[in-house]
Design a protein around this motif. Structure first.
Motif, PDB file in Angstrom:
ATOM      1  N   LEU A   1       0.840  -1.180   0.000  1.00 29.72           N
ATOM      2  CA  LEU A   1       0.000   0.000   0.000  1.00 29.72           C
ATOM      3  C   LEU A   1       0.879   1.235   0.000  1.00 29.72           C
ATOM      4  O   LEU A   1       1.725   1.399   0.874  1.00 29.72           O
ATOM      5  CB  LEU A   1      -0.894  -0.033   1.241  1.00 29.72           C
ATOM      6  CG  LEU A   1      -1.890   1.068   1.421  1.00 29.72           C
ATOM      7  CD1 LEU A   1      -2.936   1.025   0.312  1.00 29.72           C
ATOM      8  CD2 LEU A   1      -2.585   0.917   2.760  1.00 29.72           C
TER       9      LEU A   1
ATOM     10  N   ASN B   1      -3.652  -8.188   4.413  1.00 29.45           N
ATOM     11  CA  ASN B   1      -4.132  -8.742   3.159  1.00 29.45           C
ATOM     12  C   ASN B   1      -4.435 -10.215   3.415  1.00 29.45           C
ATOM     13  O   ASN B   1      -3.544 -10.968   3.823  1.00 29.45           O
ATOM     14  CB  ASN B   1      -3.047  -8.587   2.084  1.00 29.45           C
ATOM     15  CG  ASN B   1      -3.443  -9.179   0.762  1.00 29.45           C
ATOM     16  OD1 ASN B   1      -4.148 -10.170   0.676  1.00 29.45           O
ATOM     17  ND2 ASN B   1      -2.951  -8.565  -0.303  1.00 29.45           N
TER      18      ASN B   1
ATOM     19  N   LEU C   1      -1.094  -4.239   6.064  1.00 29.97           N
ATOM     20  CA  LEU C   1      -1.452  -3.078   5.260  1.00 29.97           C
ATOM     21  C   LEU C   1      -1.560  -1.814   6.100  1.00 29.97           C
ATOM     22  O   LEU C   1      -1.193  -0.731   5.651  1.00 29.97           O
ATOM     23  CB  LEU C   1      -2.788  -3.316   4.544  1.00 29.97           C
ATOM     24  CG  LEU C   1      -2.845  -4.512   3.600  1.00 29.97           C
ATOM     25  CD1 LEU C   1      -4.243  -4.689   3.065  1.00 29.97           C
ATOM     26  CD2 LEU C   1      -1.841  -4.337   2.470  1.00 29.97           C
TER      27      LEU C   1
END
Length: 67
Positions: free
Chosen positions: A3, A34, A41
């Motif tokens: 990300l 994830n 993330l």
């Protein structure tokens, strides 16, 4: 997949309540991963009833200006 944000300061482990960033009272966070890769993330504040009540009170106070 990682990300990435143009402005990483937007990804915080706090909640925006009553015009200020607020951490959970106990300082705890919940990791967001994830599900396919288990990659971390983000982290979000693990807020409980007291924090929720303060957020609701702030929203009720702000409501007249927004309606």
């Amino acid at each position: 997949m990682s990300l990435t944000l143009r402005d990483p300061s937007l990804l915080r482990a706090q909640a925006w309540v009553n015009d200020a960033w607020q951490s959970a009272d106990r300082g705890r966070v919940i990791e967001v991963r994830n599900p396919a890769t288990r990659e971390l993330l983000a982290a979000v504040p693990d807020m409980g009833a007291a924090e929720t009540e303060r957020a609701i009170a702030a929203a009720e106070t702000a409501w007249p200006a927004w309606r």
